[in-house]
Design a protein around this motif. Structure first.
Motif, short mmCIF file in Angstrom:
data_model
loop_
_atom_site.label_atom_id
_atom_site.label_comp_id
_atom_site.label_asym_id
_atom_site.label_seq_id
_atom_site.Cartn_x
_atom_site.Cartn_y
_atom_site.Cartn_z
N ALA A 57 0.86 -1.29 0.29
CA ALA A 57 0.62 0.26 0.17
C ALA A 57 0.82 1.34 -0.17
O ALA A 57 0.55 2.50 -0.32
N VAL A 58 1.89 1.34 0.61
CA VAL A 58 2.95 2.23 0.02
C VAL A 58 3.30 2.67 -1.08
O VAL A 58 3.21 3.97 -0.46
N TYR A 59 3.03 1.81 -2.01
CA TYR A 59 2.58 2.85 -3.76
C TYR A 59 1.61 3.82 -3.63
O TYR A 59 1.80 4.09 -4.70
N ASN A 60 0.48 3.75 -2.57
CA ASN A 60 -0.54 4.77 -3.57
C ASN A 60 0.20 6.01 -2.02
O ASN A 60 -0.71 5.97 -0.29
N THR A 61 0.85 6.72 -2.93
CA THR A 61 1.13 7.62 -1.80
C THR A 61 0.16 8.93 -1.64
O THR A 61 -1.41 8.61 -1.82
N GLY A 67 -3.30 12.78 -8.19
CA GLY A 67 -3.41 12.48 -9.12
C GLY A 67 -4.27 11.75 -9.59
O GLY A 67 -4.66 11.71 -10.75
N SER A 68 -4.38 10.51 -8.97
CA SER A 68 -4.89 9.07 -9.43
C SER A 68 -6.08 9.59 -9.55
O SER A 68 -7.24 9.17 -11.24
N VAL A 69 -7.05 10.28 -8.64
CA VAL A 69 -8.22 11.35 -8.91
C VAL A 69 -8.78 11.55 -10.32
O VAL A 69 -9.41 11.64 -10.58
N GLY A 70 -7.67 13.24 -10.22
CA GLY A 70 -7.48 13.95 -11.24
C GLY A 70 -7.40 13.31 -12.92
O GLY A 70 -8.69 13.12 -13.40
N SER A 75 -9.21 11.71 -17.89
CA SER A 75 -8.69 10.50 -18.18
C SER A 75 -9.20 9.53 -18.50
O SER A 75 -8.70 8.63 -19.36
N GLY A 76 -10.12 8.71 -17.82
CA GLY A 76 -11.30 7.46 -17.32
C GLY A 76 -9.70 6.78 -16.85
O GLY A 76 -9.35 6.85 -15.81
N LEU A 77 -9.66 5.88 -17.69
CA LEU A 77 -9.51 4.68 -17.11
C LEU A 77 -7.43 4.37 -17.39
O LEU A 77 -6.37 3.69 -17.67
N ASP A 78 -7.00 5.88 -18.14
CA ASP A 78 -5.72 5.95 -18.49
C ASP A 78 -4.52 5.97 -17.03
O ASP A 78 -3.83 5.42 -17.05
N ALA A 80 -4.96 3.71 -14.45
CA ALA A 80 -4.70 2.59 -14.01
C ALA A 80 -3.25 1.74 -14.46
O ALA A 80 -3.54 0.37 -13.95
N THR A 81 -2.49 2.08 -15.45
CA THR A 81 -1.26 1.34 -15.58
C THR A 81 -0.23 1.70 -14.61
O THR A 81 0.13 1.20 -14.93
N ILE A 82 -0.56 2.62 -13.87
CA ILE A 82 0.53 2.85 -12.96
C ILE A 82 0.56 2.25 -11.90
O ILE A 82 0.98 1.37 -11.15
N TYR A 83 -0.71 1.33 -12.29
CA TYR A 83 -1.19 0.08 -10.96
C TYR A 83 -0.72 -1.17 -11.44
O TYR A 83 -0.69 -2.48 -10.51
N ILE A 84 -1.05 -1.20 -13.24
CA ILE A 84 -1.63 -3.00 -13.80
C ILE A 84 0.46 -3.36 -14.20
O ILE A 84 0.58 -4.32 -14.07
N GLY A 85 0.90 -2.20 -14.29
CA GLY A 85 2.36 -2.40 -14.61
C GLY A 85 3.33 -2.63 -13.52
O GLY A 85 3.78 -3.98 -13.49
N PRO A 86 3.20 -2.28 -12.77
CA PRO A 86 3.79 -3.11 -11.24
C PRO A 86 2.89 -3.78 -10.39
O PRO A 86 4.67 -5.80 -10.01
#
Length: 202
Positions: A57-61, A67-70, A75-78, A80-86
């Motif tokens: 959970a430390v990944y979610n700063t 940033g993610s909510v904005g 941009s919609g689901l755009d 999600a890529t920073i979470y799908i990759g790791p």
């Protein structure tokens, strides 16, 4: 004009924040003392699995909250890529991660600069260059984290004008208090005895 209710709100938020930070210090102190005699939990236990999942959970700063909510709103689901990759790396990159861990343990490296330098004859010049590049690269991100926490605190104490960018002296800036607390935490519990196994376990 600041009302008595606003002052009470500010003191309540300060008390909750102080209690939270104090709890973090106490947990870190307890874990630091307990781990001196060996791991807190068995590596093969359910407790270890749960602890590992919680550390992810430390990944979610704090900046992720903004940033993610904005990005989701614009941009919609755009986002999600920073979470799908790791997640994909953790699921399917076990061989690569195992090699990295083995090298880190064998070379007793504790940072990215040590790791890269170890692959090139432990070059001190290369290590210094990587450290400088990492510092320059991470500073803006750290600034975003501090700004996010500071703005959140200012809004919670009902002082949106502070969060709106009003010029303040550095000791009046909420982000300065957050940075000072983080620095103290890192000094007390982070850099007293750095070892490769601590970095990997963390």
């Amino acid at each position: 004009m600041v009302s008595g209710e606003d002052v009470l709100q500010a003191w309540f938020v300060l008390a909750v924040a102080a209690g939270y930070v104090t709890t973090l210090f106490l947990v870190a102190w307890w874990g630091d003392r307990r781990s001196a005699g060996g791991p807190l939990v068995s590596p093969n236990s359910w407790a270890a699995a749960i602890s590992y999942c919680l550390t992810l959970a430390v990944y979610n700063t704090s900046w992720s909250f903004y940033g993610s909510v904005g990005r989701a709103a614009t941009s919609g689901l755009d986002f999600a890529t920073i979470y799908i990759g790791p997640t994909l790396v953790l699921l399917f990159g076990q061989t690569l991660l195992s090699k990295v861990i083995a090298i880190a343990k064998a070379q007793n490296v504790t940072s990215v600069s040590d790791f890269i330098a170890a692959r090139y004859g432990k070059s001190q010049v290369l290590a210094a260059f990587v450290t400088l590049a990492s510092l320059l690269g991470v500073l803006p991100y750290i600034a975003l984290q501090l700004k996010a926490v500071g703005k959140s605190f200012d809004y919670l104490i009902l002082q949106p004008e502070r969060a709106g960018g009003e010029a303040l002296r550095f000791w009046q800036d909420s982000a300065f208090g957050v940075a000072a607390s983080m620095a103290l935490f890192a000094i007390v519990f982070g850099v007293r005895h750095v070892h490769a196994s601590d970095i990997i376990a963390g």
